[in-house]
Scaffold this active site. Sequence first.
Site, mmCIF file in Angstrom:
data_model
loop_
_atom_site.group_PDB
_atom_site.id
_atom_site.type_symbol
_atom_site.label_atom_id
_atom_site.label_comp_id
_atom_site.label_asym_id
_atom_site.label_seq_id
_atom_site.Cartn_x
_atom_site.Cartn_y
_atom_site.Cartn_z
ATOM 1 C CG LEU A 64 -1.819 -1.217 1.398
ATOM 2 C CD1 LEU A 64 -2.850 -0.972 2.499
ATOM 3 C CD2 LEU A 64 -2.523 -1.603 0.093
ATOM 4 N N GLY A 79 -1.079 6.642 0.074
ATOM 5 C CA GLY A 79 -1.084 7.802 0.969
ATOM 6 C C GLY A 79 -0.252 8.941 0.395
ATOM 7 N NE ARG A 126 1.310 12.998 9.773
ATOM 8 C CZ ARG A 126 1.342 11.967 10.621
ATOM 9 N NH1 ARG A 126 2.022 12.068 11.756
ATOM 10 N NH2 ARG A 126 0.715 10.852 10.350
ATOM 11 N N GLY A 140 -4.157 -0.024 15.997
ATOM 12 C CA GLY A 140 -5.231 -0.991 16.204
ATOM 13 C C GLY A 140 -4.785 -2.017 17.237
ATOM 14 C CG ASN A 195 -2.915 -4.282 12.601
ATOM 15 O OD1 ASN A 195 -2.169 -5.145 12.128
ATOM 16 N ND2 ASN A 195 -3.758 -3.573 11.870
ATOM 17 N NE ARG A 206 31.528 12.973 -9.991
ATOM 18 C CZ ARG A 206 31.658 13.803 -11.021
ATOM 19 N NH1 ARG A 206 32.806 14.457 -11.194
ATOM 20 N NH2 ARG A 206 30.682 13.977 -11.872
ATOM 21 C CG ASN A 227 53.214 7.721 -9.850
ATOM 22 O OD1 ASN A 227 52.629 7.276 -8.873
ATOM 23 N ND2 ASN A 227 53.729 8.934 -9.891
ATOM 24 C CE1 TYR A 234 30.757 19.564 -21.075
ATOM 25 C CE2 TYR A 234 31.159 21.239 -19.409
ATOM 26 C CZ TYR A 234 30.325 20.655 -20.347
ATOM 27 O OH TYR A 234 29.058 21.173 -20.538
HETATM 28 C C1 UD1 Z 1 -3.511 1.109 10.099
HETATM 29 C C2 UD1 Z 1 -4.335 -0.030 10.717
HETATM 30 C C3 UD1 Z 1 -4.027 -0.107 12.216
HETATM 31 C C4 UD1 Z 1 -2.550 -0.307 12.435
HETATM 32 C C5 UD1 Z 1 -1.741 0.788 11.713
HETATM 33 C C6 UD1 Z 1 -0.272 0.445 11.750
HETATM 34 C C7 UD1 Z 1 -6.396 -0.159 9.425
HETATM 35 C C8 UD1 Z 1 -7.838 0.157 9.402
HETATM 36 N N1 UD1 Z 1 -5.731 0.238 10.507
HETATM 37 O O1 UD1 Z 1 -3.991 2.303 10.678
HETATM 38 O O2 UD1 Z 1 -4.747 -1.163 12.805
HETATM 39 O O3 UD1 Z 1 -2.257 -0.296 13.819
HETATM 40 O O4 UD1 Z 1 -2.130 0.888 10.332
HETATM 41 O O5 UD1 Z 1 0.470 1.495 11.223
HETATM 42 O O6 UD1 Z 1 -5.882 -0.775 8.516
HETATM 43 N N2 UD1 Z 1 -3.430 3.570 2.589
HETATM 44 C C9 UD1 Z 1 -3.797 3.569 1.275
HETATM 45 N N3 UD1 Z 1 -5.087 3.896 0.949
HETATM 46 C C10 UD1 Z 1 -5.999 4.187 1.883
HETATM 47 C C11 UD1 Z 1 -5.619 4.201 3.219
HETATM 48 C C12 UD1 Z 1 -4.335 3.874 3.558
HETATM 49 O O7 UD1 Z 1 -2.966 3.271 0.405
HETATM 50 O O8 UD1 Z 1 -7.167 4.462 1.494
HETATM 51 C C13 UD1 Z 1 -2.056 3.230 2.952
HETATM 52 C C14 UD1 Z 1 -1.319 4.407 3.555
HETATM 53 O O9 UD1 Z 1 -0.575 5.094 2.571
HETATM 54 C C15 UD1 Z 1 -0.404 3.761 4.576
HETATM 55 C C16 UD1 Z 1 -1.148 2.499 4.950
HETATM 56 O O10 UD1 Z 1 -2.088 2.253 3.948
HETATM 57 O O11 UD1 Z 1 0.823 3.377 4.018
HETATM 58 C C17 UD1 Z 1 -1.831 2.616 6.315
HETATM 59 O O12 UD1 Z 1 -2.754 3.647 6.297
HETATM 60 P P1 UD1 Z 1 -2.948 4.609 7.540
HETATM 61 O O13 UD1 Z 1 -3.969 5.624 7.166
HETATM 62 O O14 UD1 Z 1 -1.652 5.091 8.036
HETATM 63 O O15 UD1 Z 1 -3.594 3.603 8.593
HETATM 64 P P2 UD1 Z 1 -3.658 3.795 10.158
HETATM 65 O O16 UD1 Z 1 -4.827 4.615 10.487
HETATM 66 O O17 UD1 Z 1 -2.345 4.212 10.673
#
Ligand code: UD1
Length: 456
Positions: free
Chosen positions: A14, A17, A21, A146, A176, A322, A366, A376
């Site tokens: 995933l 996001g 930040r 979670g 989680n 380099r 050497n 260049y």
């Molecule tokens: C999620 C978990 C939570 C866990 C935590 C760990 C769920 C509902 N909750 O919460 O239990 O403790 O991660 O860090 O899964 N993302 C997408 N699309 C979306 C939403 C999220 O790609 O629609 C990706 C985000 O970019 C991120 C990841 O999924 O990399 C987690 O999403 P985030 O919103 O951070 O979940 P949390 O609320 O932190």
Amino acid sequence: MASKQASKIAAIVLAAGKGTRMKSLLPKVMHAVAGRPMVLHVLDTVEAIGAERAVVVVGPGMDDVAKAVQPYETAVQAEQRGTADAVKAAKQALGDFRGTVFVLYGDTPLITPETLRHMLDARERAKPATSVVVLGFRPAVPGGYGRLVVDRAGALTRIVEAKDASPAELKIGLCNSGVMAVDGALLWELLDKVDNKNAKGEYYLTDIVGLASRRKLRCGVIEAPEEQLLGVNDRVDLAKAEAALQDRLRRAAMESGVTMTDPATVFLAADTRLGKDVVIGPNVVFGPGVTIGDNVEIRAFCHIEGAAVGPQAIVGPFARLRPGTVLERAAHIGNFVECKAALIGEGAKANHLTYVGDAEVGAGTNIGAGTITANYDGFFKHKTVIGAGASIGSNTVLVAPVRVGDGALVGASSTITRDVAPDAIAVTRAEQRELPGAAKRYREKKRAEKAKAKGG
Ligand code: UD1
Ligand code: MG
């Protein structure tokens, strides 16, 4: 003898996001740790456990992520509606995959292949197999994570998000991480049952655990250290991830036979390859694409990127290699020497204040202090080829394209614009003139002038 059938593995990473930040134009997962974008670390880990498919879920317009992760596929999640919705974006690619499907986050780069293998074992060991294995951890501050709800028999029954949890559930220390290993034959039908009736109004991936256990399908937990599950949300987290990864890379290097005088000051790239009995002094930085052979000494304050260093070479102190630099066996590159796209032959030396770019230097040659390859012309780069057993005098400029033959000798302070034949001596500096006694006469004249000026 019955051989254990290797299970099939796919991964969904995933990365949709936006990472607001980070305050960056770059998608979050493209930010690098140890010289490599975070999402590629996750894909390296997935590859290490033998996954045959991986799909990276990105947001709309994240074309640079799609490009960077190739040959892995990407799927676009049109709108961020939660982690379950994000996983669903990969359905077209993996809908009929049979085996274990891992779900990972692209902004959590420190997870190890070993941890994923433990999860895989846990999923497949039981008969019938465990349907969902969740990676849990016990963070110092459980905060917004979670919580994993486990029954008396140790089975995971559901995951409750912090915002939806009761005070008693919030006291659970087992959290989680977000990483899951799910039976590919079940994942999509479980996802279809996930709704968004919760505090955030999102489709929670975590809900598949409750859905599975209600259907009497077994769910389990594997625990990992918090250090592996650091998620990067801002640049402070990025620095923390960098520090943790550097620590890991240094340790691995030392365990494989590398000496580091002051490991905390050596910065490695994820792909740095170091031979045996390599000695690295303090304050050395490795960019991506570096291979160092056995018994090489890298002295303090070197910067090395995209270079291959042969066995027994000595580099530094204060050298810069380099991209495209190749040092053959026992070559020496000394202080304030920069090499770029340069092949330095066996035993050849450039020990002081030199630039060798777009060049080949033959074995045993050497290069004197202050030699510059002028590669260049303001528009194009040109090549300098120096043969074997040659000697380039100090403060020489080699104006490329130019060749110096084997065994040739270039006098100090020459500007070489034409090829030098093998075994020839080339020198371009002005003839030395000498005026006997002139310095003495000059001093006497000046002293007299000064005395006159004072007396008058
Ligand atoms: C999620 C978990 C939570 C866990 C935590 C760990 C769920 C509902 N909750 O919460 O239990 O403790 O991660 O860090 O899964 N993302 C997408 N699309 C979306 C939403 C999220 O790609 O629609 C990706 C985000 O970019 C991120 C990841 O999924 O990399 C987690 O999403 P985030 O919103 O951070 O979940 P949390 O609320 O932190
Ligand atoms: Mg999060």
